[in-house]
Write an enzyme that holds these catalytic residues in place. Structure first.
Site, PDB file in Angstrom:
ATOM      1  N   ASN A 297     -10.038   0.124  -0.256  1.00  0.00           N
ATOM      2  CA  ASN A 297      -8.570   0.182  -0.337  1.00  0.00           C
ATOM      3  C   ASN A 297      -8.118  -0.393  -1.680  1.00  0.00           C
ATOM      4  OD1 ASN A 297      -5.826  -0.106  -0.088  1.00  0.00           O
ATOM      5  ND2 ASN A 297      -5.881  -1.079   1.930  1.00  0.00           N
TER       6      ASN A 297
ATOM      7  N   HIS B  20      -3.233   7.357   2.453  1.00  0.00           N
ATOM      8  CA  HIS B  20      -3.638   6.054   1.917  1.00  0.00           C
ATOM      9  C   HIS B  20      -4.987   5.701   2.526  1.00  0.00           C
ATOM     10  CE1 HIS B  20      -3.776   1.946   0.788  1.00  0.00           C
ATOM     11  NE2 HIS B  20      -3.562   1.477   2.005  1.00  0.00           N
TER      12      HIS B  20
ATOM     13  N   CYS C  67       0.812  -1.224   0.000  1.00  0.00           N
ATOM     14  CA  CYS C  67       0.000   0.000   0.000  1.00  0.00           C
ATOM     15  C   CYS C  67       0.842   1.270   0.000  1.00  0.00           C
ATOM     16  CB  CYS C  67      -0.961  -0.008   1.179  1.00  0.00           C
ATOM     17  SG  CYS C  67      -2.197  -1.300   1.037  1.00  0.00           S
TER      18      CYS C  67
HETATM   19  C1  LIG Z   1      -9.730  -5.305   9.280  1.00  0.00           C
HETATM   20  C2  LIG Z   1     -10.311  -4.373  10.316  1.00  0.00           C
HETATM   21  C3  LIG Z   1     -11.336  -3.455   9.655  1.00  0.00           C
HETATM   22  C4  LIG Z   1     -11.039  -5.207  11.360  1.00  0.00           C
HETATM   23  O1  LIG Z   1     -11.544  -4.351  12.366  1.00  0.00           O
HETATM   24  P1  LIG Z   1     -11.326  -4.687  13.906  1.00  0.00           P
HETATM   25  O2  LIG Z   1     -12.023  -3.624  14.652  1.00  0.00           O
HETATM   26  O3  LIG Z   1      -9.863  -4.857  14.132  1.00  0.00           O
HETATM   27  O4  LIG Z   1     -12.110  -6.019  14.032  1.00  0.00           O
HETATM   28  P2  LIG Z   1     -11.639  -7.428  14.625  1.00  0.00           P
HETATM   29  O5  LIG Z   1     -10.836  -8.149  13.577  1.00  0.00           O
HETATM   30  O6  LIG Z   1     -11.025  -7.217  15.968  1.00  0.00           O
HETATM   31  O7  LIG Z   1     -13.013  -8.102  14.815  1.00  0.00           O
HETATM   32  C5  LIG Z   1     -13.976  -7.650  15.767  1.00  0.00           C
HETATM   33  C6  LIG Z   1     -15.177  -8.546  15.725  1.00  0.00           C
HETATM   34  O8  LIG Z   1     -15.864  -8.337  14.473  1.00  0.00           O
HETATM   35  C7  LIG Z   1     -15.965  -9.576  13.754  1.00  0.00           C
HETATM   36  N1  LIG Z   1     -15.792  -9.279  12.336  1.00  0.00           N
HETATM   37  C8  LIG Z   1     -14.629  -9.294  11.612  1.00  0.00           C
HETATM   38  N2  LIG Z   1     -14.890  -8.963  10.349  1.00  0.00           N
HETATM   39  C9  LIG Z   1     -16.215  -8.742  10.268  1.00  0.00           C
HETATM   40  C10 LIG Z   1     -17.072  -8.373   9.225  1.00  0.00           C
HETATM   41  N3  LIG Z   1     -16.629  -8.129   7.975  1.00  0.00           N
HETATM   42  N4  LIG Z   1     -18.383  -8.204   9.498  1.00  0.00           N
HETATM   43  C11 LIG Z   1     -18.858  -8.424  10.727  1.00  0.00           C
HETATM   44  N5  LIG Z   1     -18.098  -8.793  11.765  1.00  0.00           N
HETATM   45  C12 LIG Z   1     -16.793  -8.947  11.540  1.00  0.00           C
HETATM   46  C13 LIG Z   1     -14.846 -10.452  14.307  1.00  0.00           C
HETATM   47  O9  LIG Z   1     -15.121 -11.793  14.141  1.00  0.00           O
HETATM   48  C14 LIG Z   1     -14.824 -10.034  15.752  1.00  0.00           C
HETATM   49  O10 LIG Z   1     -15.852 -10.692  16.431  1.00  0.00           O
HETATM   50  P3  LIG Z   1     -15.655 -11.204  17.939  1.00  0.00           P
HETATM   51  O11 LIG Z   1     -15.404  -9.959  18.727  1.00  0.00           O
HETATM   52  O12 LIG Z   1     -16.936 -11.878  18.240  1.00  0.00           O
HETATM   53  O13 LIG Z   1     -14.462 -12.121  17.897  1.00  0.00           O
HETATM   54  C15 LIG Z   1      -9.221  -3.551  10.994  1.00  0.00           C
HETATM   55  O14 LIG Z   1      -8.470  -4.369  11.838  1.00  0.00           O
HETATM   56  C16 LIG Z   1      -8.303  -2.855  10.039  1.00  0.00           C
HETATM   57  O15 LIG Z   1      -8.682  -1.905   9.378  1.00  0.00           O
HETATM   58  N6  LIG Z   1      -7.031  -3.264  10.023  1.00  0.00           N
HETATM   59  C17 LIG Z   1      -5.987  -2.558   9.305  1.00  0.00           C
HETATM   60  C18 LIG Z   1      -6.192  -2.519   7.834  1.00  0.00           C
HETATM   61  C19 LIG Z   1      -5.015  -1.797   7.257  1.00  0.00           C
HETATM   62  O16 LIG Z   1      -4.725  -0.687   7.621  1.00  0.00           O
HETATM   63  N7  LIG Z   1      -4.289  -2.416   6.385  1.00  0.00           N
HETATM   64  C20 LIG Z   1      -2.977  -1.848   6.094  1.00  0.00           C
HETATM   65  C21 LIG Z   1      -2.861  -1.256   4.852  1.00  0.00           C
HETATM   66  S1  LIG Z   1      -3.379  -2.267   3.565  1.00  0.00           S
END
Ligand SMILES: CC(C)(COP(=O)(O)OP(=O)(O)OC[C@H]1O[C@@H](n2cnc3c(N)ncnc32)[C@H](O)[C@@H]1OP(=O)(O)O)[C@@H](O)C(=O)NCCC(=O)NCCS
Length: 329
Positions: A286, A256, A116
């Site tokens: 993204n 980004h 990215c």
């Molecule tokens: C991917 C991302 C959106 C996930 O958000 P998060 O707040 O970290 O969510 P988590 O992975 O901790 O999941 C939280 C809960 O939501 C659930 N969940 C995950 N994806 C889900 C979805 N698409 N829809 C509904 N629920 C979802 C999980 O299972 C978890 O449930 P639990 O609490 O019962 O275990 C976030 O971590 C993110 O943006 N990460 C960085 C991305 C990034 O910057 N990439 C780098 C550049 S490419």
């Protein structure tokens, strides 16, 4: 003679027509619009549909439009740097394929892979050829067909990524406008948290790697989020400090587009208000190397000569960085 800077003299973008909405994703995986919107800020993303279409096919209209805007022919390009994590093939480079498709018969080129952060690495690299006097017209493309590496049964990744491509032309500027400073970083210890394991020399494609899903993008979201939110904000603050810039000096933050919460945290750390932040994540998700040039393309009409811009990114690798540039037209 004053120092030659590498300035962006044209920008253009392309996104495919097909819109993958949160509602459609709800029918594909266990997710919902409210979760996606509140956790990421994304409402929809574009998908390149159709047999035989690859990343270069998004670059062709983006670059043809750019050349038309600038009023030059493809044969005037001297170097093409194609930033992508989803090249058409492992080799030849997508830069070569693009050169052939647009008729850039006098250019040499190569692909640059920094996930990215690719576009920031690309324009910093391209700028060296301008500043040294080696070249006068360098094309930097940032584009990814992320849908080609996404598992649409994995709700942790399929909600985030989309397809798109942007491009800029770098040319010499002697008015002191253009790329002023950049800070770029890599930390390979981040590789287990965001990667595509298969298809390289470590895990060449086999039935087994396909069964294991190694050809898909894998992300440990929480870990990546923590690194992204800290490092992107830190590096943006660092480049401001090093160039003695205050928030009021900056016309635009061009971040980004990985997650609206990461963008907000970066802007907050820099003391930049929302109106000065380019955000289109709600429409495109993204697009990896595409996010920053697509923002510049969409905001082009609002940019004024001399505007001070801070670009910032974080991505797989880990890679991250920030660029300070002034708009040249
Ligand atoms: C991917 C991302 C959106 C996930 O958000 P998060 O707040 O970290 O969510 P988590 O992975 O901790 O999941 C939280 C809960 O939501 C659930 N969940 C995950 N994806 C889900 C979805 N698409 N829809 C509904 N629920 C979802 C999980 O299972 C978890 O449930 P639990 O609490 O019962 O275990 C976030 O971590 C993110 O943006 N990460 C960085 C991305 C990034 O910057 N990439 C780098 C550049 S490419």
């Amino acid at each position: 003679m004053s120092k030659i800077h590498a300035a962006i003299t044209a920008v253009n973008g392309y996104v495919p027509d097909y819109i993958l909405t949160n509602a459609e994703l709800e029918s594909m995986v266990d997710t919902n619009d409210e979760w996606i919107t509140s956790r990421t800020g994304i409402k929809e993303r574009r998908i390149l549909k159709g047999e035989g279409l690859a990343t270069s096919d998004m670059a062709v209209p983006a670059v043809k439009g750019l050349l038309e805007k600038r009023g030059i022919g493809a044969d005037e390009l001297e170097l093409i740097i194609f930033c992508t994590s989803t090249p058409d093939m492992l080799f030849p480079a997508t830069a070569n394929i693009l050169a052939d498709k647009i008729g850039a018969v006098n250019a040499w080129g190569y692909d640059l892979q920094a996930a990215c952060s690719g576009f920031l690495f690309g324009i910093t690299t391209g700028a060296q050829f301008i500043e040294s006097g080696r070249h006068k017209k360098v094309l930097v493309v940032g584009g990814d067909k992320m849908s080609s590496v996404i598992n649409y049964t994995d709700r942790s990744t399929c909600i985030i990524f989309g397809d798109g491509c942007g491009a800029v032309l770098l040319e010499p500027n002697e008015e002191g406008l253009g790329l002023i400073d950049s800070i770029l970083k890599t930390d390979g210890s981040g590789s287990p948290y965001l990667n595509i394991k298969g298809g390289g020399s470590l895990h060449p494609a086999t039935h087994e790697t396909v069964d294991l899903g190694y050809h898909y993008a894998f992300q440990e979201g929480k870990t990546v989020f923590k690194f992204a939110v800290t490092n992107m904000a830190n590096v943006a603050a660092e480049i401001m400090e090093r160039n003695e810039l205050t928030a009021s000096d900056i016309a635009w933050l061009v971040p980004h587009q990985a997650n609206k919460r990461i963008i907000d945290a970066t802007a907050e750390r820099m003391g930049i208000s929302q109106e000065k932040v380019m955000i289109n994540i709600q429409r495109y998700g993204n697009t990896t190397s595409g996010t920053i040039p697509l923002c510049l393309w969409e905001w082009e009409k609002q940019l004024k000569k001399g505007d001070k811009l801070i670009l910032a990114a974080f991505g797989g690798g880990f890679t991250w960085g920030s660029i300070y540039l002034t708009w040249a037209y």
